[in-house]
Design a protein around this motif. Sequence first.
Motif, mmCIF file in Angstrom:
data_model
loop_
_atom_site.group_PDB
_atom_site.id
_atom_site.type_symbol
_atom_site.label_atom_id
_atom_site.label_comp_id
_atom_site.label_asym_id
_atom_site.label_seq_id
_atom_site.Cartn_x
_atom_site.Cartn_y
_atom_site.Cartn_z
ATOM 1 N N LYS A 178 -134.239 0.349 26.434
ATOM 2 C CA LYS A 178 -134.676 -1.018 26.142
ATOM 3 C C LYS A 178 -133.510 -2.009 26.249
ATOM 4 C CE LYS A 178 -138.324 0.546 23.001
ATOM 5 N NZ LYS A 178 -138.773 0.593 21.586
ATOM 6 N N ALA A 179 -132.363 -1.635 25.698
ATOM 7 C CA ALA A 179 -131.213 -2.538 25.741
ATOM 8 C C ALA A 179 -130.773 -2.804 27.174
ATOM 9 C CB ALA A 179 -130.059 -1.946 24.935
ATOM 10 N N THR A 180 -130.738 -1.756 27.995
ATOM 11 C CA THR A 180 -130.312 -1.939 29.384
ATOM 12 C C THR A 180 -131.292 -2.826 30.132
ATOM 13 O OG1 THR A 180 -129.207 0.205 29.391
ATOM 14 C CG2 THR A 180 -129.754 -0.735 31.536
ATOM 15 N N LYS A 181 -132.584 -2.645 29.901
ATOM 16 C CA LYS A 181 -133.581 -3.499 30.558
ATOM 17 C C LYS A 181 -133.395 -4.957 30.139
ATOM 18 C CE LYS A 181 -137.093 0.033 31.396
ATOM 19 N NZ LYS A 181 -138.414 0.599 31.021
ATOM 20 N N GLY A 182 -133.117 -5.186 28.863
ATOM 21 C CA GLY A 182 -132.860 -6.549 28.415
ATOM 22 C C GLY A 182 -131.648 -7.157 29.094
ATOM 23 N N ARG A 183 -130.594 -6.369 29.233
ATOM 24 C CA ARG A 183 -129.378 -6.878 29.889
ATOM 25 C C ARG A 183 -129.617 -7.135 31.373
ATOM 26 N NH1 ARG A 183 -126.695 -3.534 25.903
ATOM 27 N NH2 ARG A 183 -126.901 -1.658 27.158
ATOM 28 N N ILE A 184 -130.433 -6.286 32.006
ATOM 29 C CA ILE A 184 -130.752 -6.484 33.420
ATOM 30 C C ILE A 184 -131.455 -7.824 33.619
ATOM 31 C CG2 ILE A 184 -132.339 -5.711 35.238
ATOM 32 C CD1 ILE A 184 -131.561 -2.831 34.506
ATOM 33 N N VAL B 122 -134.818 -4.480 20.230
ATOM 34 C CA VAL B 122 -133.682 -4.106 21.073
ATOM 35 C C VAL B 122 -133.686 -4.829 22.412
ATOM 36 C CG1 VAL B 122 -132.562 -2.172 22.256
ATOM 37 C CG2 VAL B 122 -133.527 -1.841 19.973
ATOM 38 N N LEU B 123 -134.808 -4.792 23.120
ATOM 39 C CA LEU B 123 -134.855 -5.440 24.437
ATOM 40 C C LEU B 123 -134.595 -6.935 24.312
ATOM 41 C CD1 LEU B 123 -137.437 -4.753 27.258
ATOM 42 C CD2 LEU B 123 -136.787 -7.089 26.689
ATOM 43 N N TYR B 124 -135.235 -7.571 23.340
ATOM 44 C CA TYR B 124 -135.106 -9.025 23.216
ATOM 45 C C TYR B 124 -133.745 -9.434 22.670
ATOM 46 C CZ TYR B 124 -139.926 -9.140 24.576
ATOM 47 O OH TYR B 124 -141.073 -8.990 25.307
ATOM 48 N N ASP B 125 -133.145 -8.598 21.840
ATOM 49 C CA ASP B 125 -131.771 -8.867 21.398
ATOM 50 C C ASP B 125 -130.819 -8.840 22.590
ATOM 51 O OD1 ASP B 125 -132.564 -9.142 18.796
ATOM 52 O OD2 ASP B 125 -131.902 -7.152 18.152
ATOM 53 N N ALA B 126 -130.985 -7.852 23.462
ATOM 54 C CA ALA B 126 -130.117 -7.756 24.637
ATOM 55 C C ALA B 126 -130.392 -8.876 25.626
ATOM 56 C CB ALA B 126 -130.307 -6.398 25.311
#
Length: 266
Positions: A210-216, A87-91
């Motif tokens: 996780k997704a929000t952290k990736g986008r940040i 999730v994090l790396y996808d974002a």
Amino acid sequence: MLVLLPPSEGKAPSGDGAPVRLESLSLPGLTGARRAVLEELVELCSGDEEKAREVLGLSEGLRGEVAKNAGLPTAGARPAGEIYTGVLYDALGLGTLDGAARERAGRQLLVFSGLWGAVSVADAIPSYRCSMGVKLPGTGALAAHWRGPMAEVMPEAAGDGLVLDLRSSAYAAAWKPKGEVAGRTATVRVLHAQMVDGVEKRSVVSHFNKATKGRIVRALLSGGADPEDPAELVEALRDLGHTVEAEPPAKAGRPWALDVVVREIH
């Protein structure tokens, strides 16, 4: 700015390139500790499969990960940013960043790992399975194994700028910023806010955290933002449209704790 990331549990297959060269990885002060873990992991996974599966905490469905670990010395390596998925790396979408942002990612992003300690997203590694929570028969608990070497190399890696710590607790146990470095470290918690019977309720939700952290991280890299301390990070995130709540720590030498509040989760 240095950004500390957790790895992903799932990983892409190893590449077609040459095998990993421990001496070529970032943070060369970790080479000896890396070799110790790699050699024991390969030996463990080359022997009794059931024992290896038990030590690594692998389900029956992940039995194939044992053989993958046994073949690490000859497996093809590829950039860590391509190995880690989820999730994090996808974002974060490292592969779709422009050239300048990708170059910044190679300099600024470190992924913590039970096997490698920490690697740059540009470092070439094979796919593997070894979480920070593993306790190898000889090396022992990996978080404890990494603390000494990390204490030697991480203050220098952190330099004199911001440290944005997005690791999960298991990986944060391998190195905790102290003193002056801690004072310019920021952690991030993502809260989902929603109205319930006219009252705003907030909760932590793992997937969207996780997704929000990736986008940040992607937004900071894409925008060329380079905050030098937690206060500047707060302003940079607000400029990027995030709702951020933060106060300086009560005592010097402690990390800032930032809350990023989201109302739509996706």
